[in-house]
Design a protein around this motif. Structure first.
Motif, mmCIF file in Angstrom:
data_model
loop_
_atom_site.group_PDB
_atom_site.id
_atom_site.type_symbol
_atom_site.label_atom_id
_atom_site.label_comp_id
_atom_site.label_asym_id
_atom_site.label_seq_id
_atom_site.Cartn_x
_atom_site.Cartn_y
_atom_site.Cartn_z
ATOM 1 N N ASN A 1 34.522 -46.620 71.562
ATOM 2 C CA ASN A 1 35.543 -46.718 70.516
ATOM 3 C C ASN A 1 35.106 -45.956 69.259
ATOM 4 N N GLN A 2 34.626 -44.723 69.478
ATOM 5 C CA GLN A 2 34.099 -43.913 68.381
ATOM 6 C C GLN A 2 34.562 -42.461 68.514
ATOM 7 N N LYS A 3 34.718 -41.801 67.370
ATOM 8 C CA LYS A 3 34.956 -40.362 67.363
ATOM 9 C C LYS A 3 33.611 -39.664 67.293
ATOM 10 N N LYS A 4 33.434 -38.641 68.150
ATOM 11 C CA LYS A 4 32.136 -37.982 68.238
ATOM 12 C C LYS A 4 32.299 -36.464 68.192
ATOM 13 N N ASN B 1 29.888 -17.573 77.515
ATOM 14 C CA ASN B 1 28.971 -16.437 77.414
ATOM 15 C C ASN B 1 28.883 -15.878 76.005
ATOM 16 N N ASP B 2 30.018 -15.796 75.304
ATOM 17 C CA ASP B 2 30.072 -15.049 74.050
ATOM 18 C C ASP B 2 29.743 -15.880 72.815
ATOM 19 N N SER B 3 29.883 -17.178 72.873
ATOM 20 C CA SER B 3 29.640 -18.005 71.686
ATOM 21 C C SER B 3 28.158 -18.336 71.553
ATOM 22 N N THR B 4 27.736 -18.577 70.314
ATOM 23 C CA THR B 4 26.367 -19.044 70.080
ATOM 24 C C THR B 4 26.287 -20.566 70.100
ATOM 25 N N HIS B 5 27.400 -21.212 69.765
ATOM 26 C CA HIS B 5 27.477 -22.675 69.763
ATOM 27 C C HIS B 5 28.824 -23.108 70.338
ATOM 28 N N ILE B 6 28.827 -24.227 71.040
ATOM 29 C CA ILE B 6 30.068 -24.841 71.499
ATOM 30 C C ILE B 6 30.048 -26.306 71.096
ATOM 31 N N CYS B 7 31.130 -26.749 70.454
ATOM 32 C CA CYS B 7 31.246 -28.136 69.998
ATOM 33 C C CYS B 7 32.574 -28.710 70.491
ATOM 34 N N PHE B 8 32.574 -29.982 70.791
ATOM 35 C CA PHE B 8 33.793 -30.694 71.148
ATOM 36 C C PHE B 8 33.990 -31.870 70.198
ATOM 37 N N LEU B 9 35.205 -32.016 69.691
ATOM 38 C CA LEU B 9 35.582 -33.210 68.952
ATOM 39 C C LEU B 9 36.230 -34.148 69.955
ATOM 40 N N TRP B 10 35.660 -35.326 70.131
ATOM 41 C CA TRP B 10 36.039 -36.186 71.264
ATOM 42 C C TRP B 10 36.096 -37.648 70.839
ATOM 43 N N TRP B 11 37.135 -38.321 71.291
ATOM 44 C CA TRP B 11 37.216 -39.770 71.110
ATOM 45 C C TRP B 11 36.603 -40.433 72.325
ATOM 46 N N LEU C 1 34.861 -24.504 68.418
ATOM 47 C CA LEU C 1 35.158 -25.912 68.170
ATOM 48 C C LEU C 1 36.387 -26.271 68.994
ATOM 49 N N ALA C 2 36.211 -27.118 69.986
ATOM 50 C CA ALA C 2 37.281 -27.422 70.925
ATOM 51 C C ALA C 2 37.648 -28.900 70.870
ATOM 52 N N ALA C 3 38.900 -29.163 71.203
ATOM 53 C CA ALA C 3 39.393 -30.535 71.320
ATOM 54 C C ALA C 3 40.663 -30.499 72.148
ATOM 55 N N ASP C 4 41.047 -31.671 72.626
ATOM 56 C CA ASP C 4 42.305 -31.788 73.338
ATOM 57 C C ASP C 4 43.454 -31.547 72.361
ATOM 58 N N THR C 5 44.641 -31.285 72.877
ATOM 59 C CA THR C 5 45.813 -31.110 72.018
ATOM 60 C C THR C 5 46.007 -32.352 71.148
ATOM 61 N N GLY C 6 46.122 -32.146 69.836
ATOM 62 C CA GLY C 6 46.252 -33.269 68.917
ATOM 63 C C GLY C 6 44.957 -34.016 68.681
ATOM 64 N N GLY C 7 43.835 -33.407 69.063
ATOM 65 C CA GLY C 7 42.544 -34.092 68.960
ATOM 66 C C GLY C 7 41.890 -34.027 67.604
ATOM 67 N N GLY C 8 42.482 -33.283 66.646
ATOM 68 C CA GLY C 8 41.959 -33.283 65.285
ATOM 69 C C GLY C 8 41.091 -32.093 64.925
ATOM 70 N N LYS C 9 41.127 -31.022 65.724
ATOM 71 C CA LYS C 9 40.251 -29.881 65.420
ATOM 72 C C LYS C 9 40.633 -29.179 64.124
ATOM 73 N N SER C 10 41.944 -29.075 63.820
ATOM 74 C CA SER C 10 42.350 -28.458 62.552
ATOM 75 C C SER C 10 41.893 -29.305 61.373
ATOM 76 N N SER C 11 42.025 -30.619 61.507
ATOM 77 C CA SER C 11 41.571 -31.520 60.448
ATOM 78 C C SER C 11 40.072 -31.367 60.207
ATOM 79 N N LEU C 12 39.292 -31.277 61.292
ATOM 80 C CA LEU C 12 37.850 -31.105 61.140
ATOM 81 C C LEU C 12 37.532 -29.759 60.513
ATOM 82 N N ALA C 13 38.292 -28.720 60.893
ATOM 83 C CA ALA C 13 38.076 -27.392 60.303
ATOM 84 C C ALA C 13 38.302 -27.416 58.795
ATOM 85 N N ILE C 14 39.325 -28.124 58.341
ATOM 86 C CA ILE C 14 39.591 -28.202 56.898
ATOM 87 C C ILE C 14 38.507 -29.018 56.203
ATOM 88 N N ASN C 15 37.937 -30.005 56.889
ATOM 89 C CA ASN C 15 36.772 -30.706 56.354
ATOM 90 C C ASN C 15 35.591 -29.750 56.189
#
Length: 245
Positions: free
Chosen positions: A214-217, A199-209, A19-33
């Motif tokens: 004008n949407q979070k995706k 190569n090593d992951s089974t899934h890759i996701c990006f949290l992106w504005w 699960l990837a995002a830019d710095t301050g992009g909300g990945k920790s918040s999404l993880a806690i969700n």
């Protein structure tokens, strides 16, 4: 809270999800969700290498209860808020085991704790393991280049996910070098030292504005069991709550 994403991704035991995002992009918040979403059915082991346990619990209470995050910090001064916080904590602690670990940094210690956590679980009860975030993980042995270090971490985490009854989520910062244009959505090459993670992951996701819409995706850019996809999210900044739009 994420039925469309879940239906498409089909994440299951032994999977390794980036699960990837830019710095301050909300990945920790999404993880806690994700923790709030999954902990009623699965034990969770959350390695947060930046926040302490109290900070994580405050966010979890806010997400779970809908209480404003800034009210929770001083909740003891307000009886009504205190009752609501205590009620949310009672619900959270009444679910499957949740371990929040903020003082373990080496990959070897992380693996030891995972093995210890899962050894008493039933075979049909995989543990959700979240590592937040991978750049802070340390490895034993000789120091090498950034690429060698990331490759080592990626390969070992994938091995850990295959050998244990877990579903592994690894949080990763998005590389600015891979972002040629803020308007363009990120892709797998946007990951730091992307080759090993791809190569090593089974899934890759990006949290992106998405600035155009004008949407979070939540973007699913690698899915070993099917197609990728793009999922619009609702986000409440005051409670940190994410959900399918």
């Amino acid at each position: 809270s994420f039925p469309e994403f879940s239906k498409r991704a089909k994440i299951s035991v032994h999977d390794s999800v980036v699960l990837a995002a830019d710095t301050g992009g909300g990945k920790s918040s999404l993880a806690i969700n994700f923790i709030d979403d999954l902990n009623d059915k699965h034990p969770v082991l959350y390695f947060n290498l930046e926040m302490d346990e109290i900070t994580v619990l405050r966010r979890l209470v806010s997400i779970h209860s809908g209480l404003l995050l800034d009210r929770i910090e001083g909740y003891k001064k307000d009886e009504q808020t205190a009752q609501a916080v205590n009620s949310a904590l009672k619900e959270i602690t009444g679910r499957k085991p949740l371990q929040i670990i903020s003082d373990v940094y080496t990959l070897e210690d992380i693996e030891t704790l995972i093995k210890h956590s899962v050894q008493f679980r039933k075979d049909d009860e995989p543990t959700i393991v979240i590592i937040d975030h991978s750049l802070l993980v340390q490895t034993a042995g000789k120091a090498g280049s950034r690429y060698e270090r990331f490759t080592d971490i990626s390969e070992k985490l994938r091995r850990i996910s295959r050998l244990n009854n877990i579903v592994l989520f690894v949080l990763l910062q998005q590389s600015r070098e891979g972002k040629k244009d803020e308007i363009e959505p990120p892709k797998n090459s946007s990951l730091k030292e992307s080759g090993s993670w791809e190569n090593d992951s089974t899934h890759i996701c990006f949290l992106w504005w998405d600035p155009t819409a004008n949407q979070k995706k939540l973007l699913l850019t690698k899915n070993r069991v099917g197609a990728g996809g793009e999922f619009v999210l609702n986000y409440n900044k005051t409670t940190q709550k994410h959900s399918d739009a």
